[in-house]
Design a protein around this motif. Structure first.
Motif, PDB file in Angstrom:
ATOM      1  N   ASN A 157       0.804  -1.227   0.000  1.00 46.57           N
ATOM      2  CA  ASN A 157       0.000   0.000   0.000  1.00 46.57           C
ATOM      3  C   ASN A 157       0.836   1.276   0.000  1.00 46.57           C
ATOM      4  OD1 ASN A 157      -2.476  -1.351  -0.018  1.00 46.57           O
ATOM      5  ND2 ASN A 157      -2.410  -1.629   2.212  1.00 46.57           N
ATOM      6  N   GLU A 175       4.656   9.359  -2.382  1.00 37.85           N
ATOM      7  CA  GLU A 175       4.370   9.346  -0.941  1.00 37.85           C
ATOM      8  C   GLU A 175       5.626   9.716  -0.153  1.00 37.85           C
ATOM      9  OE1 GLU A 175       2.640   6.127   2.339  1.00 37.85           O
ATOM     10  OE2 GLU A 175       2.258   5.829   0.203  1.00 37.85           O
ATOM     11  N   GLY A 231       1.806   8.012   4.202  1.00 37.46           N
ATOM     12  CA  GLY A 231       0.446   7.982   3.652  1.00 37.46           C
ATOM     13  C   GLY A 231       0.032   9.235   2.901  1.00 37.46           C
TER      14      GLY A 231
END
Length: 460
Positions: free
Chosen positions: A23, A28, A74
């Motif tokens: 993920n 990021e 994130g």
């Protein structure tokens, strides 16, 4: 819960490979914790299956493959925006470096932004007064335009940038004007010049400064213009301000992009720059403009020094495709002592006709602009002829044109870096110079304009 990875496989220069991640997304932000407890930042450049290639913001020295941990946060690089940014100085990653407190962010915005929907764009049409005659009179800047300055190594683009930042304003509007100034890959000396100049003149109060120095990491250089544009988007589209963004030097930005591309072992394009240089520059430049049903606007002046004064170099070449014209600084005029050394003939503002005329500047602007261009071009031709054949070979009218060219450079173009001319003063000066020529030579100005404005010069 943020997951930690102890799976660093390889560190190669500014790049690091982290295995068995899940993920994790492109762009990021990540954080590396060294065994000593020191923390360094990184950004995801590429995700291949469950392997992530990240770029380090700081040095890779001291990173222990077994003992270091990586966590991904994130989200991409963000900047905390607030109206309190005005009057402040930040580094290339948005940290205050002026000794003041941290900004209390009203919101945090991703610095990559989102492209402006072409259907939501409003057409640039209002005149922006820079106080520089060679720009205002002949290559007019319009609100929402992208008008780059093409300079060369050693030419005084820093002085011109500081002058425009100090003097620029939109006429006939009540909305506030702000300047976002991003200095990319500059020296300590240049950074000190900009900060001191803005503080000396009081321009700092309406300015947000981003300073990225030549010894800062390449990844920070890539982030700096985007930080500036994020600040500009907030001020323009959320606070309704007219924002002028000045970025200097785009060449340093492109060099940093080439450095990162080489580290990733990408196939190089022209002159070693990555093949996506055009796309990358467009993602920055196209964030300028006006939006329908929004009072705010972003007008952009990117400044780039052309390697070897070559207009066909990839950086100025691609910039010219994306933007609406260019202002070119001339080494020949600089040697003559002109300040600023703007070469008006190859310079161009493609939107100048949209920002001139009655109700915007003055009714005689378009005609005098065309006449000044034509007269200066003929005067330069006459001077070249004089150099080859001698003054005796010139006709009387050619001698007048040669005189006009000299006076035009001395009075109109060379105004110094502290002179702030209104558009009326610039237009009046144009008429004063045109009065060197006989009236019957003014073939590009309507007769009624000559009748209205010519006598003003004769009565002085």
């Amino acid at each position: 819960m943020i997951k930690e990875y102890r799976t660093i496989q390889e560190v190669a220069g500014p790049l690091m490979l982290v295995r068995e991640v899940d993920n994790v997304t492109y762009d990021e932000l990540g954080e590396i914790e060294l065994p000593s407890g020191e923390r360094r930042r990184c950004k995801v450049l590429e995700v291949n299956g469950n392997n992530a290639l990240v770029q380090l913001f700081e040095s890779s020295a001291g990173i222990n493959l077994q003992g270091s941990k990586v966590r991904f946060l994130g989200h991409g690089i963000e900047f905390g925006v607030s109206i309190d940014m005005l009057g402040r100085v930040f580094d290339g990653l948005g940290n205050p470096i002026d000794g003041g407190p941290e900004i209390l962010a009203e919101k945090r915005m991703n610095i990559n932004g989102t492209p402006m929907n072409p259907a939501a764009r409003d057409y640039p049409s209002e005149f922006v007064q820079t106080g520089v005659s060679a720009i205002d009179g002949l290559n007019t800047l319009v609100r929402g335009q992208k008008l780059p300055i093409f300079s060369g190594s050693g030419l005084p683009h820093a002085d011109l940038a500081a002058q425009i930042a100090r003097q620029a304003k939109v006429l006939g509007t009540d909305s506030k004007f702000a300047v976002v100034f991003a200095a990319v890959g500059i020296t300590f000396e240049e950074a000190d010049f900009f900060i001191t100049d803005f503080k000396r003149t009081g321009a700092i109060d309406r300015t947000v400064l981003f300073m990225n120095l030549a010894n800062d990491p390449a990844i920070e250089r890539i982030a700096t213009p985007r930080m500036a544009l994020t600040a500009a988007e907030y001020l323009a589209f959320e606070k309704g301000m007219q924002v002028l963004v000045i970025i200097t030097d785009i060449t340093n930005y492109a060099e940093a992009l080439r450095e990162v591309s080489a580290a990733r072992k990408e196939v190089p394009g022209r002159r070693g720059y990555p093949g996506y240089l055009y796309t990358d520059l467009a993602t920055m430049y196209e964030r300028a403009g006006r939006r329908l049903e929004n009072d705010g606007s972003i007008t952009m002046i990117p400044i780039l020094s052309m390697p070897e004064d070559d207009k066909t170099h990839p950086i100025p070449d691609l910039t010219g495709y994306i933007t609406e014209g260019q202002i070119i600084l001339s080494r020949e005029l600089y040697r003559k002592g002109l300040k600023p050394p703007i070469d008006v003939l190859p310079s161009l503002s493609r939107l100048k006709d949209k920002g001139t005329g009655e109700g915007k500047t003055r009714e005689d602007h378009s005609g005098t602009m065309n006449q000044l261009f034509a007269a200066y071009a003929r005067g330069k031709d006459a001077k070249e002829l004089m150099t080859i054949l001698g003054e005796a070979a010139l006709t009387d009218i050619d001698k007048l044109y040669a005189k006009f060219a000299d006076e035009f450079e001395l009075k109109y173009v060379s105004q110094g870096y502290d002179t702030n001319r209104t558009i009326e003063e610039t237009l009046d000066l144009g008429w004063e110079l045109l009065s060197i020529l006989p009236k019957n030579e003014l073939k590009r100005i309507k007769p009624e304009m000559i009748e209205k404005y010519w006598p003003l010069k004769e009565s002085k």
